[in-house]
Design an enzyme around this catalytic site. Structure first.
Site, mmCIF file in Angstrom:
data_model
loop_
_atom_site.group_PDB
_atom_site.id
_atom_site.type_symbol
_atom_site.label_atom_id
_atom_site.label_comp_id
_atom_site.label_asym_id
_atom_site.label_seq_id
_atom_site.Cartn_x
_atom_site.Cartn_y
_atom_site.Cartn_z
ATOM 1 N N THR A 34 4.628 1.371 -5.289
ATOM 2 C CA THR A 34 5.148 -0.031 -4.825
ATOM 3 C C THR A 34 6.707 0.532 -4.157
ATOM 4 O OG1 THR A 34 6.427 -1.943 -5.606
ATOM 5 C CG2 THR A 34 6.691 -0.239 -6.779
ATOM 6 N N LYS A 35 7.160 1.882 -4.340
ATOM 7 C CA LYS A 35 8.103 2.316 -3.637
ATOM 8 C C LYS A 35 8.229 2.565 -2.296
ATOM 9 C CE LYS A 35 10.396 2.925 -7.778
ATOM 10 N NZ LYS A 35 11.580 1.848 -7.947
ATOM 11 N N ASP A 36 7.170 2.345 -1.539
ATOM 12 C CA ASP A 36 6.943 2.529 -0.050
ATOM 13 C C ASP A 36 7.838 1.275 0.474
ATOM 14 O OD1 ASP A 36 5.334 4.422 -0.392
ATOM 15 O OD2 ASP A 36 3.492 3.435 0.569
#
Length: 411
Positions: free
Chosen positions: A92-94
């Protein structure tokens, strides 16, 4: 008309008529099928080119929502999970990396292709996402991380071309703590030899600052939250997720609560983190903070990616939007990860396991018939040397069961 023709002429005329009929019918079927496909994908003809994304950034977001069958059937609730591990950088850090870089470019802090360097202090996933996007935009990446994180994270960072600096895990008050050091490295990089600030045209050192940079919150308020609402068609009773920086929880909760006032929002917190008590009692404290109690630095857990013992600007934005908190033990997270592999073939990371434990506990609390949404933040592939390493876990005093058949491990 056919009566006035010879037999051969009759056959020719009849064949022509049948041919015309089938041609018209086939054409109608083709056009009807095309229209049906267009309706199914809900894209006007002029927009069908958007089915092709533009580079790596175009792959970020719009991740699928999956029903976790075994957890749903065991609780009588619909337990849905957003598969964030399907982002191109694997987490999810993208979304956060893309948002921080876009914001820095809009504010002319970064200029694509001029050789500037992005600095970040991270336990892994945000660094990986930043390293990926840095390459895509023509920047370099310098990642500072604790030397006790799963080694495959640093290996992946190096393969993505990032400079990796490993440091001893220490408290945030220490000037050499990994976040503090990343900030100092960026400041040093952004100066000329005489110590003066460089001009805008020169290479700059940009400290991404995922914990305090509100582009983190913005990413989830503008993408993750709306996606959840659309995918569930607004029929969600509760959301639950862990928090490290707090950006995901704050962004999603603030977006959905405005549309769904009856929605219940829960924090899933691993052992050793102070956020559980912050939400429950407004006191940032964990029992492991007692003198002589802590076993590991940062947060006293084998879980990586969630849990913290300070209040960040991103997490502060969730104030008033979180209804309750769920504490999850390391043992519960380990057992849940093994359960989902056995029952679903789903290979998840440690923070995802924490989320799923909390989702089951909330389902039991709310009762059958409710819909609960959580996140699968990343897969188990970047946790092989710690969370999925049996020998390491046993040394930490934890029990490893290769096959977990039921959910009795959740108290």
């Amino acid at each position: 008309m056919l009566d006035s023709l010879s037999d051969r002429s009759k056959h020719i005329a009849l064949g022509a008529a049948v041919g015309v009929f089938f041609t018209l019918s086939t054409t109608a079927i083709v056009f009807a099928t095309r229209e049906k496909i267009a309706r199914l994908i809900s894209l006007p003809k002029a927009d069908q080119g958007s089915l092709i994304c533009d580079g790596v950034a175009g792959l970020i977001g719009n991740t699928p929502m999956m029903r976790i069958k075994s957890l749903s059937e065991a609780t009588g609730c619909e337990i849905l999970a957003k598969a964030e591990f399907l982002n191109p950088g694997g987490s999810t850090k993208d979304r956060v990396a893309l948002s921080m870089i876009n914001t820095a470019e809009r504010e002319h802090i970064l200029t694509p292709g001029n050789g500037s360097t992005i600095f970040e202090g991270t336990v892994g996933s945000t660094g990986i996402s930043l390293a990926m996007m840095a390459k895509a935009r023509g920047y370099n990446a310098w990642v500072v991380m604790p030397d006790d994180v799963a080694q495959e994270k640093s290996q992946l960072l190096e393969k993505l071309g990032a400079h990796v600096e490993k440091v001893r895990p220490v408290s945030i008050v220490d000037k050499n703590q990994f976040v503090n050091l990343a900030k100092r490295r960026a400041q040093e990089f952004g100066k000329n030899d005489d110590g003066a600030e460089g001009s805008a045209s020169q290479k700059t050192g940009f400290f991404a600052d995922q914990f305090e940079n509100l582009a983190n919150f913005e990413a989830h308020f503008t993408t993750t939250g709306p996606e959840i609402y659309r995918q569930t068609q607004g029929t969600v009773d509760a959301i639950v997720m862990g928090a490290g920086t707090g950006g995901t929880l704050a962004g999603v909760a603030k977006y959905l609560k405005a549309l769904l006032p009856d929605l219940r929002t829960y924090l899933a917190d691993p052992q050793g983190s102070g956020l559980f008590n912050k939400v429950k009692y407004n006191i940032m404290y964990s029992p492991t903070e007692k003198e002589g109690k802590r076993k590991r630095h940062q947060v006293d857990t084998v879980v990586e990616g969630v849990g913290i013992n300070r209040l960040t600007r991103n997490f502060a934005l969730s104030e008033g939007f979180i209804d309750d908190a769920i504490r999850v033990t390391d043992q519960e997270a380990i057992d849940m990860a093994r359960y989902l592999v056995h029952k679903e073939g789903l290979f998840i990371g440690s923070s995802s396991a924490v989320n799923c434990v909390a989702a089951v506990r909330i389902a039991r609390e709310l009762g059958p018939g409710h819909t609960i949404v959580t996140l699968l933040c990343d897969s188990g592939q970047r946790h092989l040397t710690k969370f999925w390493n049996d020998e390491y876990l046993v040394k930490q005093g934890l029990t490893v069961n290769d096959v977990v058949e039921d959910l009795d491990f959740i108290v």
